[in-house]
Design a protein around this motif. Structure first.
Motif, PDB file in Angstrom:
ATOM      1  N   LYS B 125     -61.000 -61.527  48.582  1.00 30.99           N
ATOM      2  CA  LYS B 125     -60.969 -61.294  47.132  1.00 30.99           C
ATOM      3  C   LYS B 125     -61.546 -59.932  46.751  1.00 30.99           C
ATOM      4  N   ALA B 126     -62.499 -59.449  47.564  1.00 29.72           N
ATOM      5  CA  ALA B 126     -63.240 -58.231  47.216  1.00 29.72           C
ATOM      6  C   ALA B 126     -62.364 -57.002  47.378  1.00 29.72           C
ATOM      7  N   GLN B 127     -61.558 -56.724  46.382  1.00 31.45           N
ATOM      8  CA  GLN B 127     -60.778 -55.489  46.424  1.00 31.45           C
ATOM      9  C   GLN B 127     -60.572 -54.967  45.010  1.00 31.45           C
ATOM     10  N   MET B 128     -60.434 -53.662  44.912  1.00 31.64           N
ATOM     11  CA  MET B 128     -60.250 -53.019  43.623  1.00 31.64           C
ATOM     12  C   MET B 128     -58.764 -52.733  43.436  1.00 31.64           C
ATOM     13  N   LYS B 129     -58.042 -53.764  42.989  1.00 25.82           N
ATOM     14  CA  LYS B 129     -56.587 -53.649  42.890  1.00 25.82           C
ATOM     15  C   LYS B 129     -56.143 -52.505  41.986  1.00 25.82           C
ATOM     16  N   GLU B 130     -56.903 -52.304  40.890  1.00 30.27           N
ATOM     17  CA  GLU B 130     -56.475 -51.275  39.938  1.00 30.27           C
ATOM     18  C   GLU B 130     -56.465 -49.895  40.592  1.00 30.27           C
ATOM     19  N   VAL B 131     -57.478 -49.634  41.413  1.00 35.43           N
ATOM     20  CA  VAL B 131     -57.539 -48.348  42.111  1.00 35.43           C
ATOM     21  C   VAL B 131     -56.378 -48.216  43.086  1.00 35.43           C
ATOM     22  N   THR B 132     -56.153 -49.285  43.851  1.00 35.50           N
ATOM     23  CA  THR B 132     -55.048 -49.274  44.810  1.00 35.50           C
ATOM     24  C   THR B 132     -53.734 -48.992  44.087  1.00 35.50           C
ATOM     25  N   GLU B 133     -53.539 -49.636  42.926  1.00 37.90           N
ATOM     26  CA  GLU B 133     -52.276 -49.461  42.202  1.00 37.90           C
ATOM     27  C   GLU B 133     -52.101 -48.037  41.671  1.00 37.90           C
ATOM     28  N   ILE B 134     -53.191 -47.437  41.215  1.00 40.43           N
ATOM     29  CA  ILE B 134     -53.107 -46.048  40.745  1.00 40.43           C
ATOM     30  C   ILE B 134     -52.695 -45.135  41.903  1.00 40.43           C
ATOM     31  N   ILE B 135     -53.313 -45.354  43.044  1.00 38.93           N
ATOM     32  CA  ILE B 135     -53.010 -44.494  44.199  1.00 38.93           C
ATOM     33  C   ILE B 135     -51.581 -44.734  44.692  1.00 38.93           C
ATOM     34  N   ARG B 136     -51.162 -46.002  44.700  1.00 42.47           N
ATOM     35  CA  ARG B 136     -49.767 -46.302  45.064  1.00 42.47           C
ATOM     36  C   ARG B 136     -48.792 -45.557  44.146  1.00 42.47           C
ATOM     37  N   GLY B 137     -49.163 -45.481  42.869  1.00 38.61           N
ATOM     38  CA  GLY B 137     -48.321 -44.750  41.914  1.00 38.61           C
ATOM     39  C   GLY B 137     -48.162 -43.289  42.322  1.00 38.61           C
ATOM     40  N   HIS B 138     -49.259 -42.677  42.723  1.00 39.98           N
ATOM     41  CA  HIS B 138     -49.184 -41.281  43.189  1.00 39.98           C
ATOM     42  C   HIS B 138     -48.319 -41.174  44.440  1.00 39.98           C
ATOM     43  N   MET B 139     -48.434 -42.200  45.311  1.00 39.39           N
ATOM     44  CA  MET B 139     -47.652 -42.172  46.550  1.00 39.39           C
ATOM     45  C   MET B 139     -46.161 -42.243  46.230  1.00 39.39           C
ATOM     46  N   ILE B 140     -45.821 -43.159  45.299  1.00 40.14           N
ATOM     47  CA  ILE B 140     -44.414 -43.278  44.899  1.00 40.14           C
ATOM     48  C   ILE B 140     -43.914 -41.956  44.317  1.00 40.14           C
ATOM     49  N   ALA B 141     -44.762 -41.311  43.529  1.00 42.11           N
ATOM     50  CA  ALA B 141     -44.386 -40.022  42.923  1.00 42.11           C
ATOM     51  C   ALA B 141     -44.542 -38.867  43.918  1.00 42.11           C
ATOM     52  N   ARG B 142     -44.989 -39.185  45.121  1.00 39.58           N
ATOM     53  CA  ARG B 142     -45.216 -38.170  46.170  1.00 39.58           C
ATOM     54  C   ARG B 142     -46.112 -37.044  45.682  1.00 39.58           C
ATOM     55  N   GLY B 143     -47.207 -37.459  45.048  1.00 41.92           N
ATOM     56  CA  GLY B 143     -48.096 -36.488  44.414  1.00 41.92           C
ATOM     57  C   GLY B 143     -49.284 -36.049  45.248  1.00 41.92           C
ATOM     58  N   ILE B 144     -49.484 -36.649  46.405  1.00 41.19           N
ATOM     59  CA  ILE B 144     -50.679 -36.331  47.201  1.00 41.19           C
ATOM     60  C   ILE B 144     -50.273 -35.901  48.610  1.00 41.19           C
ATOM     61  N   ASN B 145     -50.798 -34.772  49.076  1.00 40.86           N
ATOM     62  CA  ASN B 145     -50.695 -34.478  50.508  1.00 40.86           C
ATOM     63  C   ASN B 145     -51.977 -34.952  51.166  1.00 40.86           C
ATOM     64  N   TRP B 146     -51.846 -35.974  51.988  1.00 38.59           N
ATOM     65  CA  TRP B 146     -53.025 -36.654  52.521  1.00 38.59           C
ATOM     66  C   TRP B 146     -52.914 -36.886  54.010  1.00 38.59           C
TER      67      TRP B 146
END
Lengths: 404, 404
Positions: B125-146
């Protein structure tokens, strides 16, 4: 280089009791409160113990932010100019969230001279003023119950003793924070009551100014009738008591930023911005520091007092006598939390809003800086000056001269 | 317990070259870019080296966030229920700021079984879904070189070798990341070109599905005509190339979430949420995992796949053959970044937006979870199935069967 996060089994019990004292007496965490911990990575065993103690005390969420001086060093050494003053938005949002929360910060620098070989001007420039200002706002509004506690570590012990004798440092820390008492909470209650009585006696005398005399020192500084003397037994706007410094041995007030004259010399080295300032001597005119000299580190102080308009004016006067447990150790800790409680000190920069009833009155200094430096010694004489110019001895040979 | 942040002098040079590779080939930091580093505190020497390398590469500001599994453990063990899913606002703001920035995350768990004795349901249960979802959004938009890179440390080495042989682990890491080459950057260029050729050949064959056969495995999963096979040579929306995993040996695609049937068994242990899942066996019907069994840790997987609707569907298929440097070491690393590159693997949870030209098409799975587990072994046979049902061998005895 090997950084040891040391917490052997016997030490762990002490560490747990220490964290518990910081949570229950220091920040005095309230059930259901968010707790922010700020810790250097080398203090991780303490940060972990604080986290456990805070949850045990009923914290809603414990938010630990680790700092790393090496990351800061890399920025100052290799980063572009704009990096020095850049403040990420998330740090501002985090600072806003401190209001209404509890906070515990750790001290005890594992590498006190890490930034010593960097350009002093860049070191001085590297600060996040916006974050400091947000937190100062909470302090003025008395919105945070917070405390600072030190974590004994090898690098800090080495700076103090010339060898990484962490156990000796732990013993000194346990003595100064009354962790060596059978009932530390009770010992703290008694200790704070005595400091409160001293503050009450000084408030009754209503001095107009203090006069400091000693080697290199002849300094007069005005007091504010609106600012009382107090101990570090603080209260939030909602009335929650907390002790922001552990240890604390001082009583203090906010001076009149407009009235200070003379020269004032430091009596102990001062850990500042990753270096050690030694033999500091300030010349003061019309309340303002107009000249800075030092055997080492003068440029750090010069850079700091020019960072904003109020930085070169005074914000705090604190009196400590020879009964101080920190002073009794005879150790220079190279850590302000300790050294300022060994003896009398003065701070340039931001005043102390808590010394005022309600809104801080005129005469309190405003700045993003607050730097305490030590001026006390057996040779230092401190007098209170009454409105009609009479001098009343307060300290002689580190002995308190007033009733307590 | 003593956590050693080890960085002796000879190792420092290697560490610097390693950090440089992560900055210049991995994340491929652009001049003037903000760089976010996420590191466990025990990885501090690498985080510091990454910070220096990033500034040297022209970073505008390097923002290092340290994580501490012990703080997380305290929350799961002692915190109230609401703490488990609480996400501080500042973490959301920080996640938003990743868009357009570079990011480097470190792996190599110093205490892989730290959370092993906690309640599996609370851990899941211990997860910060909102943070994960924001980062996934950047991934979909290909906004981060990581990029992700591992930091060899005593605890991780101990988990792998039964003794804290950090030097042996460093040698394995240097081999797998081609740091042992005279020209690591050139070696990476050549390596990625070969993987790109493999992906191109598979794309040309336009398989409709893959079929996996092996001990405990008989599994068919549909492919999407819109999702191509690719190597981990990624490009941001602005066209900046980066390598998100170092090492990487895989070519992969996003499968059709609607079409998967059969049973699939893991071939290697899986480090998951602070514990090690062993002997995992999944039963799949209509694309969905309908049964989870394991010799150890089944409840962790069950908790994870029930955390949202998409978590029990598949998001990735990856093919790795016996030429893998990771596979050649013969070591189980207990770290997904490494173990997934030793052999073929499959992930349940989020698909890989980069496999689509433009917006991800229908059939890509969406979830806040993405967990890779290893299925490859010498016994595993993988076939490509054409639209008219013909089976074409892709892997036999860990040997690539197609032209490259």
């Amino acid at each position: 280089m090997a950084v040891e996060l040391d917490a052997t089994e016997p030490a762990r019990d002490r560490l747990e009791r220490y964290a518990d004292l910081a949570v229950r007496v220091g920040a005095n965490v309230e059930e259901g409160q968010n707790v922010f911990v700020v810790s250097q990575i080398e203090h991780a065993p303490l940060a972990r113990a604080l986290t456990r103690a805070a949850y045990a005390a009923g914290a809603r969420y414990v938010d630990v932010m680790y700092r790393d001086q090496h990351v800061r060093k890399a920025m100052i050494e290799l980063g572009p100019d704009e990096a020095l003053t850049y403040t990420p938005d998330w740090l501002k949002v985090r600072a806003e969230a401190l209001n209404g929360a509890a906070m515990i910060a750790t001290t005890g620098d594992p590498e006190p001279e890490l930034l010593g070989d960097l350009d002093g001007e860049r070191v001085g420039k590297a600060q996040m003023k916006e974050v400091t200002e947000i937190i100062r706002g909470h302090m003025i509004a008395r919105g945070i119950n917070w405390s600072g506690v030190a974590y004994p570590n090898a690098g800090w012990a080495n700076e103090m003793f010339g060898e990484p004798d962490v156990e000796r440092l732990w013993e000194a820390v346990a003595f100064c924070t009354r962790l060596d008492e059978a009932d530390p909470v009770g010992a703290w209650r008694e200790h704070m009551a005595r400091l409160e009585r001293r503050a009450a006696a000084l408030n009754e005398l209503q001095f107009d100014a203090l006069h400091y005399r000693g080697p290199g020192t002849d300094f007069t500084i005005g007091l504010l009738s609106a600012a009382r003397w107090m101990s570090a037994l603080f209260r939030t706007a909602e009335g929650r008591e907390y002790v922001p410094n552990m240890p604390t041995e001082e009583i203090f007030t906010t001076p009149d930023r407009r009235r200070a004259e003379g020269t004032i010399a430091s009596s102990l080295p001062l850990a500042l911005l990753g270096d050690i300032v030694k033999g500091l001597k300030l010349t003061v005119k019309d309340g303002k520091i107009v000249n800075v000299e030092a055997e080492h580190g003068a440029e750090l102080v010069r850079s700091q007092i020019s960072s904003d308009e109020g930085a070169s004016y005074f914000g705090e006067l604190a009196l400590v006598d020879g009964t101080s447990r920190v002073g009794k150790t005879g150790i220079t800790f190279f850590d302000t939390l300790y050294d300022e409680n060994a003896t009398c000190h003065i701070a340039y920069g931001f005043g102390i809003p808590e010394t005022f009833e309600g809104e801080p009155g005129e005469g309190m200094n405003i700045s993003s800086v607050h730097t305490d430096f030590m001026v006390g010694s057996p040779e230092l004489e401190v007098d209170g000056l009454t409105k009609d110019g009479k001098a009343v001895p307060i300290l002689r040979d580190e002995t308190w001269q007033l009733p307590e």
